[in-house]
Scaffold this active site. Sequence first.
Site: not given
Length: 326
Positions: A40-41, A37-38, A153
Site C-alpha cells: 500500500i502506498v 498486491g505488493y 510489473d
Amino acid sequence: MAVPEVSHLGWGHWYTLRELEDATNGFADENVIGEGGYGIVYRGIFEDNHMVAVKNLLNNKGQAEKEFKVEVEAIGRVRHKNLVRLLGYCAEGAHRMLVYEYVDNGNLEQWLHGDVGPTSPLTWEIRMNIILGTAKGLTYLHEGLEPKVVHRDIKSSNILLDKQWNSKVSDFGLAKLLGSERSYVTTRVMGTFGYVAPEYASTGMLNERSDVYSFGILIMEIISGRNPVDYSRPQGEVNLVEWLKAMVTNRTAEGVLDPKLPEKPSSRALKRALLVALRCVDPNAQKRPKMGHVVHMLEADEFPFRDVSLHSFLPLINLASWMSIS
C-alpha cells in the site's frame, strides 16, 4: 525533525518506522494513494513540508533482510528523469518500506480509465510522449545498468505523471537484478494479469524481453483507451491484443483509437505506434526488439521497414502495403 540516519549503503536515507508513521499520520486511510498486491502506498509529509510516497510492502516476512537491502541498493542508485526516484527505505522488525519521490499528477491508469469526461486531456502528442518517456526509462534499466534491472510489473498504474505529463516509471518493489552472465532468472511469476509475457507466465523464466511484452500492451492501452483484459466487452474484444490484431488484419486500424481522443493522429503516426506495439508483443520473445531499439523506432523519421517481420503472427496482412503511406 530528526535528520534521517544516512544508510550505510552509500545512498539515500534509512528512515525509522517512527518517522514514517508521523509523516503518514499513522498510515491513515486518507493518505492512501495506491494499493496493489505488493503493498500500500501512502502520501507522507515531513515536518519541513517535504512530500514523499511511502510504500509499505506486504507479505515481506519471508524476504531476507540481506536480499531486500541488495535489491534496494541497486535500485536506489538509479537516476533517470523517467524513473521515480527511490529516496530511502525502512527495515525495522518485520516492516519493509520504500520511500519514493512524490509525483504530483496521479498515474496513467487514472487518466486513461477514470472519469475524465467525454474528452480526454491526453492528446495524441501527450500519449506518444508518455510512451517515449516510459521507453527511455526502461532502456536505462535494461541497458544502462549492471546488473540490469527487470521491472516485472509494467502497467498503466505504475506510470506516474507530473503536471507537464512527463512519465515516470514507478514501483520497483518487484524488480529483479540480472547480471550480464545470465540470460534469464527463474522467479515466482509476479506481475499483473493481461500484461504478463506468455513465456514468463508459463515457465517463470524472466528476462528483459518480458518487460518489452508488457510495454507493448501498454502502448495498445494508451492508443485505444482499453484495458488489457475487459470482460464487459463482446467476446471478440475481451483480450486487447487479439482484438487489436484483428482490427489491423481487417484494415480498420483507425477503429482502435480511444474515442475520447480530442483529435485523431495522422495515419502515418498511428501506424508507426501500432507497428512498435505489435513487434513488442511478438509471441517469440527472441524476436521482440530491445527497449533501446524501441526508442529508436519511436523517434525515427521513417518507418523501420527493413528489419520488420510481423508476418509470423499477422499472416493475413500484406504489411508493406498496410504500412505504405500514400
